[in-house]
Design a protein around this motif. Structure first.
Motif, PDB file in Angstrom:
ATOM      1  N   ASP A 178       0.815  -1.216   0.000  1.00 19.45           N
ATOM      2  CA  ASP A 178       0.000   0.000   0.000  1.00 19.45           C
ATOM      3  C   ASP A 178       0.851   1.270   0.000  1.00 19.45           C
ATOM      4  N   ASN A 179       2.167   1.115  -0.162  1.00 20.75           N
ATOM      5  CA  ASN A 179       3.096   2.248  -0.193  1.00 20.75           C
ATOM      6  C   ASN A 179       2.900   3.175   1.004  1.00 20.75           C
ATOM      7  N   ALA A 180       2.662   2.588   2.162  1.00 13.65           N
ATOM      8  CA  ALA A 180       2.350   3.385   3.347  1.00 13.65           C
ATOM      9  C   ALA A 180       3.576   4.121   3.871  1.00 13.65           C
ATOM     10  N   VAL A 181       3.337   5.316   4.378  1.00 17.69           N
ATOM     11  CA  VAL A 181       4.367   6.092   5.077  1.00 17.69           C
ATOM     12  C   VAL A 181       3.773   6.561   6.395  1.00 17.69           C
ATOM     13  N   ALA A 182       4.636   7.062   7.265  1.00 12.51           N
ATOM     14  CA  ALA A 182       4.177   7.532   8.568  1.00 12.51           C
ATOM     15  C   ALA A 182       3.265   8.748   8.408  1.00 12.51           C
ATOM     16  N   THR A 183       2.220   8.793   9.217  1.00 14.24           N
ATOM     17  CA  THR A 183       1.273   9.910   9.199  1.00 14.24           C
ATOM     18  C   THR A 183       1.102  10.445  10.618  1.00 14.24           C
ATOM     19  N   PRO A 189     -15.711  -2.290   3.778  1.00 15.37           N
ATOM     20  CA  PRO A 189     -15.252  -1.816   2.461  1.00 15.37           C
ATOM     21  C   PRO A 189     -15.045  -2.996   1.526  1.00 15.37           C
ATOM     22  N   ALA A 190     -15.202  -2.745   0.248  1.00 17.42           N
ATOM     23  CA  ALA A 190     -15.154  -3.820  -0.742  1.00 17.42           C
ATOM     24  C   ALA A 190     -13.875  -4.657  -0.682  1.00 17.42           C
ATOM     25  N   LEU A 230      -3.219  -5.351   8.092  1.00 16.20           N
ATOM     26  CA  LEU A 230      -3.452  -4.866   9.450  1.00 16.20           C
ATOM     27  C   LEU A 230      -3.832  -3.389   9.437  1.00 16.20           C
ATOM     28  N   ARG A 231      -3.169  -2.623   8.581  1.00 20.57           N
ATOM     29  CA  ARG A 231      -3.447  -1.191   8.499  1.00 20.57           C
ATOM     30  C   ARG A 231      -4.858  -0.947   7.975  1.00 20.57           C
ATOM     31  N   ALA A 232      -5.235  -1.661   6.923  1.00 22.17           N
ATOM     32  CA  ALA A 232      -6.568  -1.464   6.331  1.00 22.17           C
ATOM     33  C   ALA A 232      -7.669  -1.869   7.308  1.00 22.17           C
ATOM     34  N   ASP A 258      -3.837   1.218  -3.050  1.00 22.90           N
ATOM     35  CA  ASP A 258      -4.896   0.410  -2.452  1.00 22.90           C
ATOM     36  C   ASP A 258      -4.515  -1.060  -2.329  1.00 22.90           C
ATOM     37  N   GLY A 259      -3.314  -1.410  -2.765  1.00 23.67           N
ATOM     38  CA  GLY A 259      -2.934  -2.813  -2.771  1.00 23.67           C
ATOM     39  C   GLY A 259      -2.747  -3.378  -1.376  1.00 23.67           C
ATOM     40  N   MET A 260      -2.871  -4.704  -1.276  1.00 25.82           N
ATOM     41  CA  MET A 260      -2.620  -5.408  -0.028  1.00 25.82           C
ATOM     42  C   MET A 260      -1.812  -6.654  -0.333  1.00 25.82           C
TER      43      MET A 260
END
Length: 775
Positions: free
Chosen positions: A362-367, A454-455, A499-501, A669-671
């Motif tokens: 999901d290319n996540a970064v710290a927020t 969510p879908a 886990l994040r989603a 949006d990938g997992m």
């Protein structure tokens, strides 16, 4: 228009202190009212953050209520204000009370101020100057108290103790560890740990600040300097993303001590031991103090001009597409932005600071936090997902502990049972490959309570099974102010995107805030600056899985700072050029690097870091960098200038900051694919509290602390019996031989092997299948 009444607001009362009118909230104590108007009442046991004890009696005052004087003195710290009360703090009677108490306190206090580390900043000295007698009327022998060793961080001299019990109340009410207490009565009262054990709380250094005498002092700082020799420099903590405010106490440019700096929105008046004692690492034996170049397989010190010329030639040998830039997540904004300018100028899109992340689907970064730090102690409920919050962010955990004391309910979904200092309302422990399923059960309960899945998650949630405990947790999160906290054991999980989603869905479904713990002190700042791969760029894991011909390492120490240490060393060993900007020249770094450029650490530079609330905190250099070490931004400016790259034309740090711009990071949006049941045990890899960065790994006192456990393989008794292994045996994991420990905290199907130890840094990563055998 009729005249309006002039009465006070319903929650305020009016009193008079030494003739001064004061308005203060109902049920406040006299001492609080006096403090608000700057009237000093002497005290020892009172502290604004601790429960009231009223046992030193130093704050006795004369009080008049209802027009009539109270026939005896009252302790200002334990006497609530009432409307119309009149207080005298300096009357003849009040001063007599205070002087008598001072005389009693000094009866048994040793006359060792000249050799006491508290000398010059001692509350007892200050108050004795104003209220003490010049000659003692006491002629009997003074009492003495045998000291006990309470660990490598806090030194004890309990003969000086005046029984204020601040330390006792701190360990019970703030640290939540109940490690100190009082034994005996009257002059036989002793403050200690009951059984002579080490104080193990991660906040233990705060009892040094709280102690009003020299009974508890800084063992690392002991006998090194006097208070009046030190210069205080404001700075911030750089070992977690809270950014605790602190003072660096320096002498001739060397940090000798670190103490907290008040900031109610960040760290209040406390400081974690990690930030307090890490300064020992600044003077480690392997500190890089001069540029070093490897020529013909031999290291040699050289000049900055030669080293920068060497680096320039090395970086030109391969095209930009073959250069990987790996950045430590505590790197400052200024350095991070220059690294991006350098990478762009060299034509590389392969830049990343997410060194411990395994899942980039999901290319996540710290927020930034959805629920600010200052509001956490007001929560009604919290859900911890993959979080050992007490060791990951100690002062955020402290606020959650305060919320629990007010009735908040905390639930946890973790890969092992972590040792919290408060009672959990519910807990699910699942091996790494089952952690997503355990969190899906909570999501299913949220859907059953009326939320719409969510879908992307709908099929997985519908396939999950929830129980009453899951429903209770969801109901608690919906009952009031709540937060879902995604911890480091989730962010670094091989299926972190799942886990994040799911955690975000649970937060949205229940109306709770969403707080994801950043991995690295400035991960939020680096994410804002876009210190991540550009178009077509490789992330940190891909850069190692698809080795580059050249690497630029900034502030990192292989293999300890990486999720997969073995893959890191393999890629670096196979590279044609490795350029390292580093404060330390470790053996592993000297093996893989071709040049080491010595850079200064945060206490030694002007820098900006962004904390979990999105607060950008700028600091000035508080101490001197050793030898020829230079601030990283200056080294990068010189390198970029020598390469004639765009963006390096500024003259000073102000010019650098004027050119910094935020770059949005686009999430996906990938997992990741769901894990199947492994054939063996799956590894739980957590970073020990005092091994999470290079400075901490060199802080000797912290590494001697019991929270820094010896490297071991931890499994539960059932798994040990199945494998035919016993507690205390040596077992082989790959090429490493480790001690086996039976630990009830570990679930079936998992083995807990902490990362960043010398023996564990190159083992298979978090979530990998581990095979154990007798050594």
């Amino acid at each position: 228009m009729s005249a309006q009444p002039t009465n006070n607001a319903p929650d305020l009362v009016s009193i008079e202190i030494d003739g001064k009118p004061v308005q203060i909230r109902k049920n406040a104590m006299i001492i609080e009212a006096a403090d608000t108007v700057g009237i000093t009442i002497p005290r020892f046991c009172y502290h604004r953050k601790l429960p009231i004890a009223a046992n030193c009696r130093m704050c006795m005052v004369e009080v008049e209520m209802g027009g009539r004087p109270v026939p005896k003195g009252l302790p200002a710290c334990a006497t609530p204000v009432t409307d119309g009360m009149k207080v005298q703090t300096r009357s003849k009677l009040a001063l007599q009370y205070q002087r008598d108490v001072m005389e009693f306190l000094l009866i048994n206090h040793p006359l060792d101020c000249p050799v006491c580390d508290q000398g010059g900043e001692c509350e007892l000295q200050d108050v004795a100057l104003g209220f003490g007698r010049s000659v003692s009327r006491f002629t009997e022998r003074k009492r003495t108290v045998a000291d006990e060793n309470i660990g490598p961080l806090v030194a004890t001299e309990m003969t000086r103790c005046i029984h204020c019990t601040r330390c006792v109340r701190f360990t019970s009410e703030i640290a939540g560890s109940y490690e100190l207490g009082g034994m005996g009565r009257t002059e036989d009262l002793l403050i200690g740990t009951y059984i002579g054990k080490t104080v193990e709380t991660e906040l233990s250094g705060n009892i040094i600040d709280l102690c009003p005498v020299g009974a508890l002092t800084d063992k690392v700082f002991q006998f090194k300097a006097r208070a009046w020799e030190l210069i205080a420099r404001p700075s911030i903590g750089y070992h977690d993303a809270l950014g605790s405010n602190l003072w660096l106490h320096t002498r001739r440019g060397e940090v000798l001590r670190t103490v907290p700096r008040d900031n109610e929105a960040v760290n209040e008046c406390w400081l974690s031991d990690r930030d307090r004692y890490s300064h020992q690492g600044l003077t480690a034996a392997d500190r890089a103090i001069a540029p070093q170049v490897k020529r013909d397989g031999q290291w040699q010190e050289t000049s900055w001009e030669d080293a920068l010329s060497f680096v320039g030639e090395a970086l030109k040998k391969s095209p930009g597409s073959e250069l990987g830039v790996l950045v430590h997540p505590a790197t400052s904004n200024e350095e991070g932005d220059l690294l991006m300018r350098l990478a762009r100028g060299l034509g590389s899109a392969h830049v990343d600071h997410r060194l411990r992340q395994l899942d980039f689907a999901d290319n996540a970064v710290a927020t930034t936090f959805g629920t600010p730090v200052a509001q956490v102690d007001q929560l009604k409920a919290a859900l911890l997902v993959g979080s050992d919050l007490r060791l990951e962010l100690p002062l955020l955990n402290h606020r959650l502990h305060q919320a629990v004391k007010k009735g908040a309910r905390v639930y946890a979904v973790n890969p092992v049972h972590f040792d919290f200092n408060y009672q959990l309302a519910g807990e699910a422990i699942a091996a790494p490959h089952e952690l997503v399923g355990a969190l899906l059960a909570l999501a299913k309960a949220a859907v059953s309570a009326g939320a719409s899945a969510p879908a992307p998650l709908a099929d997985a949630i519908n396939g999950a099974t929830s129980d009453q405990g899951d429903s209770d947790a969801v109901a608690a999160l919906k009952s009031g102010a709540a937060v879902v906290i995604l911890g480091e054991a989730a962010v670094t999980h091989p299926q972190a995107s799942w886990l994040r989603a799911i955690a975000r869905f649970i937060a949205d479904a229940t109306g709770a805030g969403y707080n994801e713990l950043p991995v690295g002190a400035n991960a939020v700042g680096l994410a804002r600056l876009g210190v991540v791969p550009g178009n077509g760029g490789l992330d940190a894991q891909a850069m190692l899985a698809q080795p580059r011909k050249s690497y630029l390492l900034y502030g990192v120490e292989p293999p300890h700072d990486f999720a997969d240490g073995a893959a890191t060393l393999k890629a670096l060993r196979g590279a044609e050029q490795v350029v390292a900007f580093s404060a330390f020249a470790s053996d592993a770094l000297r093996e893989v690097a071709d040049v080491i450029l010595p850079i200064a650490l945060l206490p030694e530079i002007d820098a900006t870091l962004v904390n979990v609330d999105g607060l950008a905190q700028g600091v000035l250099a508080g101490s001197k960098a050793p030898g020829q070490a230079r601030p990283g931004w200056k080294v990068l400016r010189a390198l970029g200038g020598s390469l004639q790259l765009a963006g390096f034309e500024f003259d000073d740090i102000a010019g650098l900051r004027n050119g910094i711009t935020d770059r949005a990071v686009v999430a996906r949006d990938g997992m990741a694919s769901r894990a199947s049941a492994p054939a063996g045990l799956t590894r739980v890899a957590t970073w020990p509290i005092y091994r999470s960065d290079a400075v901490l790994r060199r802080a000797t006192a912290l590494n001697a602390h019991p929270l820094n456990r010896a490297p071991a393989v931890r499994i539960n008794a059932n798994e040990a019996a199945r494998l035919g292994l016993a507690d205390g045996e040596q077992v082989r994991v790959g090429d490493a031989s480790l001690l086996l420990r039976i630990d009830v905290a570990v679930p079936d199907g998992a083995t807990w092997i902490e990362a960043a130890q010398d023996l564990t840094a190159t083992l298979p990563p978090y979530g990998a299948t581990i095979t154990l055998s007798k050594a």
